[in-house]
Design a protein around this motif. Structure first.
Motif, PDB file in Angstrom:
ATOM      1  N   ALA A 495      23.715 -83.372 -51.716  1.00 16.03           N
ATOM      2  CA  ALA A 495      23.685 -84.479 -50.756  1.00 16.03           C
ATOM      3  C   ALA A 495      23.158 -84.031 -49.403  1.00 16.03           C
ATOM      4  CB  ALA A 495      25.079 -85.078 -50.604  1.00 16.03           C
ATOM      5  N   ALA A 496      23.410 -82.769 -49.050  1.00 16.89           N
ATOM      6  CA  ALA A 496      22.956 -82.222 -47.766  1.00 16.89           C
ATOM      7  C   ALA A 496      21.574 -81.578 -47.897  1.00 16.89           C
ATOM      8  CB  ALA A 496      23.963 -81.201 -47.247  1.00 16.89           C
ATOM      9  N   ASP A 497      20.807 -82.027 -48.898  1.00 14.27           N
ATOM     10  CA  ASP A 497      19.453 -81.517 -49.125  1.00 14.27           C
ATOM     11  C   ASP A 497      19.420 -80.005 -49.298  1.00 14.27           C
ATOM     12  OD1 ASP A 497      18.444 -84.079 -49.041  1.00 14.27           O
ATOM     13  OD2 ASP A 497      17.869 -83.974 -46.930  1.00 14.27           O
ATOM     14  N   GLY A 498      20.413 -79.485 -50.024  1.00 12.54           N
ATOM     15  CA  GLY A 498      20.419 -78.076 -50.401  1.00 12.54           C
ATOM     16  C   GLY A 498      21.142 -77.151 -49.457  1.00 12.54           C
ATOM     17  N   LYS A 499      21.716 -77.681 -48.376  1.00  8.90           N
ATOM     18  CA  LYS A 499      22.461 -76.834 -47.448  1.00  8.90           C
ATOM     19  C   LYS A 499      23.904 -76.686 -47.920  1.00  8.90           C
ATOM     20  CE  LYS A 499      19.816 -77.694 -43.221  1.00  8.90           C
ATOM     21  NZ  LYS A 499      19.870 -78.229 -41.839  1.00  8.90           N
ATOM     22  N   TYR A 500      24.289 -75.454 -48.187  1.00  6.68           N
ATOM     23  CA  TYR A 500      25.664 -75.162 -48.625  1.00  6.68           C
ATOM     24  C   TYR A 500      26.527 -74.796 -47.427  1.00  6.68           C
ATOM     25  CZ  TYR A 500      29.545 -72.177 -50.028  1.00  6.68           C
ATOM     26  OH  TYR A 500      30.785 -71.613 -50.138  1.00  6.68           O
ATOM     27  N   THR A 501      27.715 -75.402 -47.363  1.00 13.21           N
ATOM     28  CA  THR A 501      28.713 -75.055 -46.351  1.00 13.21           C
ATOM     29  C   THR A 501      30.032 -74.799 -47.057  1.00 13.21           C
ATOM     30  OG1 THR A 501      27.629 -76.605 -44.834  1.00 13.21           O
ATOM     31  CG2 THR A 501      29.790 -75.752 -44.182  1.00 13.21           C
ATOM     32  N   PRO A 502      30.713 -73.691 -46.769  1.00  7.17           N
ATOM     33  CA  PRO A 502      31.999 -73.424 -47.429  1.00  7.17           C
ATOM     34  C   PRO A 502      32.991 -74.559 -47.177  1.00  7.17           C
ATOM     35  CG  PRO A 502      31.220 -71.476 -46.264  1.00  7.17           C
ATOM     36  CD  PRO A 502      30.322 -72.598 -45.849  1.00  7.17           C
ATOM     37  N   VAL A 503      33.660 -74.978 -48.226  1.00  7.85           N
ATOM     38  CA  VAL A 503      34.671 -76.022 -48.072  1.00  7.85           C
ATOM     39  C   VAL A 503      35.909 -75.423 -47.408  1.00  7.85           C
ATOM     40  CG1 VAL A 503      35.705 -75.660 -50.356  1.00  7.85           C
ATOM     41  CG2 VAL A 503      35.884 -77.900 -49.258  1.00  7.85           C
ATOM     42  N   HIS A 504      36.541 -76.189 -46.527  1.00 15.21           N
ATOM     43  CA  HIS A 504      37.694 -75.666 -45.787  1.00 15.21           C
ATOM     44  C   HIS A 504      38.590 -76.817 -45.347  1.00 15.21           C
ATOM     45  CE1 HIS A 504      34.594 -76.679 -42.841  1.00 15.21           C
ATOM     46  NE2 HIS A 504      35.563 -76.849 -41.950  1.00 15.21           N
ATOM     47  N   VAL A 505      39.815 -76.473 -44.922  1.00 15.03           N
ATOM     48  CA  VAL A 505      40.794 -77.502 -44.558  1.00 15.03           C
ATOM     49  C   VAL A 505      41.325 -77.345 -43.138  1.00 15.03           C
ATOM     50  CG1 VAL A 505      41.494 -77.720 -46.968  1.00 15.03           C
ATOM     51  CG2 VAL A 505      42.822 -76.260 -45.437  1.00 15.03           C
ATOM     52  N   ILE A 506      41.022 -76.238 -42.456  1.00 15.19           N
ATOM     53  CA  ILE A 506      41.502 -76.034 -41.088  1.00 15.19           C
ATOM     54  C   ILE A 506      40.369 -76.332 -40.111  1.00 15.19           C
ATOM     55  CG2 ILE A 506      42.502 -74.421 -39.433  1.00 15.19           C
ATOM     56  CD1 ILE A 506      44.347 -75.156 -41.735  1.00 15.19           C
ATOM     57  N   LYS A 507      40.622 -77.289 -39.233  1.00  9.35           N
ATOM     58  CA  LYS A 507      39.626 -77.693 -38.243  1.00  9.35           C
ATOM     59  C   LYS A 507      39.790 -76.925 -36.933  1.00  9.35           C
ATOM     60  CE  LYS A 507      37.916 -81.926 -35.994  1.00  9.35           C
ATOM     61  NZ  LYS A 507      38.156 -83.396 -35.880  1.00  9.35           N
ATOM     62  N   GLU A 508      41.036 -76.808 -36.472  1.00  9.91           N
ATOM     63  CA  GLU A 508      41.286 -76.134 -35.197  1.00  9.91           C
ATOM     64  C   GLU A 508      42.727 -75.652 -35.143  1.00  9.91           C
ATOM     65  OE1 GLU A 508      39.963 -77.629 -31.005  1.00  9.91           O
ATOM     66  OE2 GLU A 508      42.101 -78.162 -31.194  1.00  9.91           O
ATOM     67  N   VAL A 509      42.937 -74.530 -34.463  1.00  5.15           N
ATOM     68  CA  VAL A 509      44.283 -74.000 -34.244  1.00  5.15           C
ATOM     69  C   VAL A 509      44.426 -73.634 -32.770  1.00  5.15           C
ATOM     70  CG1 VAL A 509      45.974 -72.232 -34.869  1.00  5.15           C
ATOM     71  CG2 VAL A 509      44.356 -73.057 -36.591  1.00  5.15           C
ATOM     72  N   ARG A 510      45.506 -74.105 -32.170  1.00  9.58           N
ATOM     73  CA  ARG A 510      45.849 -73.724 -30.793  1.00  9.58           C
ATOM     74  C   ARG A 510      47.168 -72.960 -30.808  1.00  9.58           C
ATOM     75  NH1 ARG A 510      43.091 -76.673 -26.685  1.00  9.58           N
ATOM     76  NH2 ARG A 510      41.627 -78.203 -27.566  1.00  9.58           N
ATOM     77  N   ASP A 511      47.303 -72.009 -29.887  1.00  9.83           N
ATOM     78  CA  ASP A 511      48.563 -71.275 -29.815  1.00  9.83           C
ATOM     79  C   ASP A 511      49.585 -72.071 -29.018  1.00  9.83           C
ATOM     80  OD1 ASP A 511      47.949 -70.933 -27.125  1.00  9.83           O
ATOM     81  OD2 ASP A 511      47.373 -68.840 -27.336  1.00  9.83           O
ATOM     82  N   ALA A 512      50.749 -71.476 -28.784  1.00 10.66           N
ATOM     83  CA  ALA A 512      51.849 -72.192 -28.119  1.00 10.66           C
ATOM     84  C   ALA A 512      51.498 -72.606 -26.697  1.00 10.66           C
ATOM     85  CB  ALA A 512      53.105 -71.320 -28.124  1.00 10.66           C
ATOM     86  N   THR A 513      50.498 -71.939 -26.096  1.00  7.28           N
ATOM     87  CA  THR A 513      50.097 -72.280 -24.723  1.00  7.28           C
ATOM     88  C   THR A 513      48.998 -73.332 -24.686  1.00  7.28           C
ATOM     89  OG1 THR A 513      48.374 -70.580 -24.572  1.00  7.28           O
ATOM     90  CG2 THR A 513      50.635 -69.919 -24.049  1.00  7.28           C
ATOM     91  N   GLY A 514      48.475 -73.714 -25.865  1.00  6.18           N
ATOM     92  CA  GLY A 514      47.407 -74.698 -25.920  1.00  6.18           C
ATOM     93  C   GLY A 514      46.019 -74.103 -26.008  1.00  6.18           C
ATOM     94  N   LYS A 515      45.918 -72.788 -26.017  1.00 10.41           N
ATOM     95  CA  LYS A 515      44.628 -72.123 -26.097  1.00 10.41           C
ATOM     96  C   LYS A 515      44.082 -72.189 -27.525  1.00 10.41           C
ATOM     97  CE  LYS A 515      42.492 -67.549 -25.587  1.00 10.41           C
ATOM     98  NZ  LYS A 515      42.744 -66.112 -25.279  1.00 10.41           N
ATOM     99  N   VAL A 516      42.796 -72.543 -27.651  1.00  9.29           N
ATOM    100  CA  VAL A 516      42.165 -72.584 -28.971  1.00  9.29           C
ATOM    101  C   VAL A 516      41.971 -71.149 -29.473  1.00  9.29           C
ATOM    102  CG1 VAL A 516      40.120 -73.246 -30.289  1.00  9.29           C
ATOM    103  CG2 VAL A 516      40.984 -74.758 -28.491  1.00  9.29           C
TER     104      VAL A 516
END
Length: 753
Positions: A495-516
Motif C-alpha cells: 500500500a505504501a508503494d514498496g516502503k517497509y516500516t517496522p510495525v510498532h505500538v509505542i508512539k511516545e514515552v515521557r519520564d516522570a518530569t514530562g521529558k520525552v
C-alpha cells in the motif's frame, strides 16, 4: 669530510633533538593525565556520600494511553513486597541468584568495569541500559538513585557501588537486594516471588528448581515471562534456567546428579497467581504488547515503577470498532472459534487496532500475533517476486489441474480446470496450478525468491520460512509463516508503494518530569524502500482486481479503492492426526485449518484470520455453510464490519497507477472453468469463438461437500503414472511435514478461497 657534509650534519641532529622533545612532551602529558584521572577518582570517591536508602522503596505508576494521549489503556504498578532477613533465606536460594546475576559477588569490588564500558556505549547509542551490572550496582540503582538513563547517573552508581562494596558487609547488600529486586508478576523480593509463582509462604519452602526458575526470571521479567505462550520465550527460559543450574553446579551448591535431575524439566507453575485485573478483557492484549515493546527500550523497574507516561499507537475509536466487529460479525456457531485481527497504517508502521481474543486473563494466546499457515494469502509475494524476475501480469501459465512438480501432483480447489491463464487471472481467481507453474517451472530458485519477497515486505524471517526456501509448495503458505499482524504490515508495504516500516505500538514515552525519553520517530528512520515502487503498484493493481472480479468481490461493499487477497490452508485436524497416522494418510487434506482475508486501502491495511480449537488446529469447516470455510466468506465479512466504520468520514484515496504499458493486456488466453471432481485428460479449451466468462466459479456452492482426495481410495491421472497421487484439496494440503530429502515437495496448504 667535505665542507658540504659538515654543514649538513647539524640539521640532522636538530631533527633528532626535536623528535625526542616531542616524545618527551607526549609522555609527560600521558603521565599527567593518568595522575589526574587517579587523583580525580580518589577525590570524587572520598567526597561521594552514600545517601539515605529509599526506605519505603517508592515506585511511581507508569500510565499507558491510546494514541490520543487522553483515553487510558492501562497502567503498570504492582508492589507486592515482604522483607525477610537473610538468615531466613536458604543458601541455595542465595546461590541461585548469585549464579544468575553475579558469580563473583563475594570477591568483586562491587563494580564491573567491562559492564560499565558496555553501559557507556549503550548510552551513547541511545540503547537500553541493562545487563553487565553487578548485584551491588543493581541494588544501588534501586535503593539510592533515580531511574534516569544518563552517563551522570551511571557514574554516581559506579562510585556509590564502589564505596558500598568497601564499607558495607556483602551479606547486608545481598539481603537488601533479595528483598527489593523485581521478579515479575508484581512481585518485589524473593519472599513475594515465592508466594506469587509457587504459593509458598517462606523462601525456605522453595525447592532448588523453583529458586533456579525465579533467578532465571529476575534477569528480565518481560523477556523471560513465564505466562508468554510464544515458543521462543519458552526456549529462552529453558536456556537461562540451564545457565543458572550450571552456575550452581560450578559453585558446589548442587551435585552432578542433582544438576541432571533438575535440568530435565522446569518446575510446575500450576499455583502461579493470576495477572492483575488491569489485563482483563480484549484490551489486555494491547497492554501486554505495550509492556513487551517498552522492555526493548527501558529497564523492567523503569516500566513497573518509573512513573512513565506512555502513549501508544492504538486508535481509541478504531479499537472499539474492531472489538464490535470481532464480537458481532461471526458465524452462529462460535464455540472454540477464534478470530485474530490487526490494522496497520501504511507508511508509518503504527498498529492502529488489534483483536487477539475476548479476555487476556482467561487465555494469553494472542490470535493476532500467533504464527499460522497463510495459505494462498502468500501468493502476492510470489507475484512480487515474479515481477522482479521480469515476468508480466499477462504471461500465461497452466490453469488446469493437476500439475506435476518434482514428481508430485498438485491440483486446484474442487479440481477445477481453467485452461491457460494469465498471471493476472491466476491472481484474481487464486489458481493454484498457475502459481506452481510460475514459481517452480518458470523461475530459477522460485521458492527462494518468494521467501525473499515476503521478507522484504515485512514477514519476519523465521527458521520455518528459511527452511522452506527450497520447497515448491512455499508459494501456497503451507507452514506457520505469519500472523495477522505480520500480514497486515506486509500488505501495508504494498500500500505504501514498496516502503517497509517496522510495525510498532509505542508512539511516545515521557519520564516522570514530562521529558520525552522515547518517540517512534526512531522507527520511521528505519523505513526502507524494500520493494521497487513500480512492482508494488502492479501488485496493488492485481489485488484490486481480486476485489473487482475475483475471490474477494465482497470487499466491493467498502465502496472505495481497495485491494486484498483471500487464503485458506488445510490439512489434518489435531483430533484426527493419530487416526491419520494409523491409516497412512487417509485424512490428508480433510480439514480447513486457517482462513484469511487481508485487505487494504492506501490509508489502512487490515488482516483477519479464523482458527478453531484450543490450539487453533481444529477443523473450521463445521462452522460454515460452504463446502469449506472460505476466506471470501466470514473473514471478509468480519473485515468489512470493521473497515466500513473505521474509514467512515475518511476521504477515498486512490492507489498510484502503474506504468500504462505494464497493465495493458497483451495476451489471449482461453479461460473456461470446468468444475469437476476428477481431473480431465486434456485442458478444456473452448473454440476461439467462445468468449471467456466474466465471472469466476461460484464462491458459494451447495452444502454438499465435494469429494476430497482422502475420501477416494484411488487418486490417479489417466495420462500419468497411477501410483502418483493427485492433490486436489478444497481446503489445502496436509499440515504435517513428511520427511523430505532435499527439495522434496510437501503437500500444499493453500486454496485461495
Amino acid at each position: 669530510m667535505s665542507e658540504a657534509r659538515r654543514k649538513a650534519a647539524p640539521p640532522r641532529r636538530r631533527k633528532k633533538h626535536w623528535a625526542l622533545r616531542v616524545l618527551g612532551w607526549l609522555a609527560a602529558l600521558f603521565f599527567l593525565g593518568v595522575i589526574g584521572a587517579v587523583a580525580s577518582f580518589f577525590i570524587i570517591y572520598q567526597t561521594t556520600k552514600i545517601p539515605d536508602a529509599n526506605a519505603e522503596f517508592k515506585t511511581n505508576t507508569t500510565t499507558v494511553t491510546f494514541a490520543d494521549g487522553r483515553n487510558p489503556l492501562g497502567s503498570f504498578y504492582d508492589q507486592n513486597r515482604r522483607t525477610v532477613p537473610l538468615s531466613q533465606i536458604p543458601k541455595y536460594v542465595q546461590d541461585s541468584v548469585i549464579a544468575a546475576e553475579d558469580r563473583t559477588f563475594w570477591t568483586n569490588p562491587g563494580i564491573s568495569p567491562s559492564g560499565m564500558v558496555r553501559a557507556a556505549v549503550n548510552i551513547a547509542r541511545g540503547e537500553q541500559l541493562q545487563g553487565g551490572s553487578t548485584i551491588t550496582q543493581q541494588y544501588v540503582k534501586i535503593m539510592y538513585l533515580t531511574q534516569e538513563r544518563t552517563v551522570s547517573r551511571k557514574l554516581k552508581e559506579l562510585f556509590i557501588a564502589t564505596k558500598l562494596g568497601r564499607q558495607e558487609d556483602k551479606s547486608k547488600t545481598l539481603e537488601g537486594y533479595l528483598n527489593t529486586i523485581y521478579f515479575g508478576q508484581g512481585a518485589y523480593g524473593v519472599a513475594a516471588a515465592g508466594k506469587t509463582y509457587f504459593n509458598v509462604k517462606e523462601p525456605s519452602q522453595l525447592s532448588v528448581p523453583q529458586t533456579a526458575l525465579l533467578a532465571t526470571v529476575l534477569n528480565n521479567p518481560t523477556l523471560f515471562d513465564v505466562t508468554d505462550p510464544d515458543p521462543r520465550t519458552k526456549q529462552r527460559i529453558v536456556d537461562r534456567y540451564h545457565y543458572v543450574l550450571d552456575g550452581m553446579l560450578q559453585m558446589g551448591t548442587i551435585t552432578e546428579k542433582q544438576h541432571t535431575q533438575y535440568s530435565a524439566r522446569l518446575p510446575s507453575l500450576e499455583n502461579l497467581q493470576k495477572k492483575s485485573n488491569r489485563y482483563k478483557g480484549p484490551n489486555g492484549f494491547l497492554l501486554d504488547m505495550a509492556r513487551k515493546e517498552l522492555a526493548q527500550h527501558f529497564d523492567e523497574d523503569e516500566i513497573q515503577g518509573g512513573g512513565l507516561k506512555v502513549t501508544t499507537t492504538f486508535n481509541y475509536q478504531q479499537q472499539n470498532k474492531m472489538l464490535i466487529a470481532a464480537k458481532n460479525e461471526l458465524p452462529d456457531k462460535r464455540t472454540n472459534l477464534h478470530v485474530g485481527m490487526a490494522a496497520v497504517q501504511p507508511g508509518t508502521g503504527q498498529l492502529l487496532a488489534l483483536y487477539g481474543g475476548p479476555d487476556y486473563l482467561k487465555s494469553q494466546l494472542n490470535w493476532a500475533t500467533l504464527k499460522a499457515r497463510p495459505g494462498s494469502s502468500f501468493k502476492p509475494f510470489a507475484l512480487a517476486a515474479a515481477l522482479k524476475d521480469n515476468k508480466s501480469l499477462w504471461d500465461i501459465y497452466q490453469g488446469d489441474s493437476p500439475i506435476v512438480v518434482q514428481g508430485q501432483k498438485f491440483g486446484n480447489e474442487l479440481s477445477t480446470d481453467y485452461g491457460d491463464v494469465t498471471l493476472m487471472k491466476a491472481t484474481e481467481q487464486s489458481i493454484n496450478t498457475a502459481f506452481y507453474d510460475l514459481v517452480d517451472n518458470h523461475m530459477d530458485n522460485g521458492p527462494e525468491k518468494v521467501v525473499a519477497a515476503a521478507e522484504a515486505a515485512g514477514i519476519p524471517a523465521t527458521k520455518t520460512l528459511e527452511d522452506d526456501k527450497g520447497n515448491p509448495s512455499t508459494v501456497l503458505g503451507p507452514d506457520a509463516y505469519a500472523s495477522p499482524l505480520d500480514m497486515a504490515n506486509a500488505y501495508a508495504t504494498f500500500a505504501a508503494d514498496g516502503k517497509y516500516t517496522p510495525v510498532h505500538v509505542i508512539k511516545e514515552v515521557r519520564d516522570a518530569t514530562g521529558k520525552v525519553v522515547y518517540s517512534d520517530a526512531s522507527v520511521l528512520k528505519k523505513q526502507k524502500q524494500n520493494i521497487d515502487p513500480e512492482i508494488a503498484k502492479l501488485v496493488n493493481y492485481a489485488l484490486q482486481n481480486v476485489v473487482k472480479k475475483g475471490t474477494g468481490e465482497g470487499a466491493k461493499d467498502l465502496d472505495r479503492d481497495v485491494a486484498g487477497k483471500t487464503g485458506t490452508a488445510g490439512g489434518v485436524a489435531i483430533e484426527d492426526r493419530a487416526k491419520n497416522k494409523a491409516c497412512d494418510g487417509c485424512k490428508d487434506g480433510s480439514a480447513t485449518l486457517t482462513s484469511w482475508w487481508t485487505g487494504y486501502t492506501p490509508q489502512e491495511s487490515t488482516s483477519v484470520l479464523y482458527r478453531a480449537g484450543a490450539s487453533g488446529e481444529s477443523d473450521l469447516d463445521p462452522y460454515s455453510d460452504d463446502p469449506a470455510f472460505f476466506g471470501g466468506n466470514w473473514p471478509l465479512k468480519t473485515w468489512l464490519a470493521f473497515m466500513k466504520p473505521a474509514l467512515d468520514g475518511v476521504p477515498n484515496a486512490a492507489f498510484a497507477e502503474p506504468n500504462g504499458d505494464d497493465i495493458k493486456d497483451t495476451s489471449t488466453p482461453a479461460f473456461t472453468p470446468t468444475p469437476t471432481n476428477t481431473p480431465t485428460n486434456t485442458p478444456s479449451t473452448p473454440p476461439p469463438s467462445t468468449p471467456p466468462p466474466s465471472t469466476p466459479p461460484p464462491s458459494t456452492p451447495t452444502k454438499t461437500k465435494p469429494t476430497k482426495p482422502s475420501d477416494t481410495p484411488t487418486r490417479t491421472d489417466p495420462t500419468s503414472d497411477p501410483s502418483t497421487p493427485i492433490i486436489t484439496l478444497p481446503t489445502g494440503g496436509t499440515s504435517t511435514k513428511p520427511t523430505k530429502p532435499g527439495n522434496t515437495p510437501r503437500t500444499p496448504a493453500g486454496t485461495g478461497q
